[in-house]
Each structure stands twice: as C-alpha cells, then as structure tokens.
Design an enzyme around this catalytic site. Structure first.
Site, PDB file in Angstrom:
ATOM      1  N   ASP A 173      -0.151   5.248   0.831  1.00 58.34           N
ATOM      2  CA  ASP A 173      -0.407   6.249   1.869  1.00 58.34           C
ATOM      3  C   ASP A 173      -0.572   5.583   3.227  1.00 58.34           C
ATOM      4  OD1 ASP A 173      -0.336   8.261  -0.017  1.00 58.34           O
ATOM      5  OD2 ASP A 173      -2.495   8.283  -0.329  1.00 58.34           O
ATOM      6  N   ASP A 219       0.863  -1.163   0.000  1.00 52.82           N
ATOM      7  CA  ASP A 219       0.000   0.000   0.000  1.00 52.82           C
ATOM      8  C   ASP A 219       0.910   1.227   0.000  1.00 52.82           C
ATOM      9  OD1 ASP A 219      -2.417   1.608   0.441  1.00 52.82           O
ATOM     10  OD2 ASP A 219      -1.660   1.839   2.480  1.00 52.82           O
TER      11      ASP A 219
END
Length: 216
Positions: free
Chosen positions: A19, A17
């Site tokens: 952010d 991932d």
C-alpha cells in the site's frame, strides 16, 4: 524493457511494500476509516488523522478508549474486506511493467496488511504475484521491526545485504534499514529519513530497480 537486460543477477532480490508503494489505496483507507468512525459516531477526520500515524490497536485506544478493542478490530476487518471486494483500486504507474519483468523468484511482498486482501487487490489491478508474501499474520513484530523483511529474505534464500527494499512509509524504511538492506523510497515528495535513494514516483524508479536486479 526485458531486452535492455541480459539475465537476472544472481543473488539480487527486491522486496516491496504494497500500500502506497505498488497499490494506491489512500482513498480506500480513508473511506474505510470514515465508515468505521461512523459505526461509533466519532469524528471521521480525527479518526483518520490518528490512524495515519498509528497501528489499529493504538488508534482504538486513542479515539475509542471505552470500546472493546477486539470488537473495534473485527469491525475494521469487516469493512476492509468489503472494500477489497467492492472498492476501486489502482496500481501506481510502472508497477505492472516492473513486476512483470522481474523473475518471480527474485522478489517478494512485505506488507502490514493481510495476504487475502493483498491477493484481492492484486487481482483487481491485474498485477502478478510473487511466491513469497510476508503479511501481518506471518510475524509477531510488524514494521518498523526488521523481522518482516528478514523473514522475506529467509524465505527467498537471500542474504539481507543482497536485498533492495522499496518503501513509501517511514516505518517501512526503518524496518528495511534495521534489517541491513538497501532501501529506496518512492511516491513521496520528501525522502524518509535514512533512505539510500529517493524517487518522487515508482515510475521514476523502475529503470534503476531493474538495473539492480539484472546484469547490464
């Protein structure tokens, strides 16, 4: 760090991932939503509280039900793009070392954001980019659907069971688990439900992520 490992482990892949996992964008996201709320004369704290737990369309429906969702989204995109150009970003400790050590073909980014913003943030933080980036435009179903992680595995030529997902958010953890992958959580005090391992920070996880990807 490279000298501690012999060679890439065949068939092992790491899916990140972005952010909250590699890029610390919490302050940026809050600022963008505050500016968005200001455009519509809404309470910024309430808007941000809702935005933290819902997707944009759901946020608009809850905090601005009388507004055109397409217009709301266009304004949000405008503010996010400007933030990528002018905002201050930081990579989490360990991100540069980790991504710089992994073979470029052995990892991917799986994000609910858009690729042009990811590229902008990575350029601002001097992080290397992989060959595979699965963004919001690449799939019709976002996290917690397993589709984004399964698509990344497919593009890497990987089997789901050979993939390690690194996440910070419950929806991303759920997506990785539903994809049949190993999921480790980072950068949170409390483990998300279902994670196979939890680390308080990305820095703490770096040695173990590299050990997953490389033969001893």
């Amino acid at each position: 760090m490279i000298s501690e490992f012999a060679q890439p482990r065949p068939g092992r892949y790491v899916l990140f991932d972005v952010d909250g996992t590699l890029i610390d964008a919490v302050a940026n996201q809050r600022r963008v939503w505050e500016m968005w709320a200001g455009r519509y004369r809404l309470d910024a704290d309430e808007v941000h509280r809702v935005a933290l737990r819902t997707r944009p369309a759901e946020t608009f429906a809850q905090v601005a039900p009388d507004r055109d969702p397409a217009e709301c989204l266009a304004v949000l995109h405008e503010l996010e793009d400007e933030d990528v150009r002018s905002g201050v970003y930081g990579a989490f400790d360990g991100a540069s070392e980790l991504l710089g050590t992994l073979p470029v073909a052995s990892w991917a980014l799986v994000t609910s954001n858009y690729e042009h913003r990811v590229r902008g943030r990575f350029a601002r933080t001097n992080l290397p980019l992989p060959r595979v980036i699965v963004d919001a435009a690449a799939v019709q179903e976002g996290k917690p659907s397993p589709v984004p992680y399964l698509l990344a595995a497919e593009q890497l030529g990987a089997r789901p069971e050979d993939c390690l997902v690194i996440e910070d958010a419950p929806s991303g953890v759920e997506a990785g688990l539903r994809a049949g992958m190993t999921v480790w959580g980072v950068n949170t005090q409390v483990p998300a439900a279902g994670v196979h391992r939890h680390f308080g920070s990305l820095r703490e996880a770096v040695p173990d992520i590299l050990a997953f990807a490389f033969l001893p």
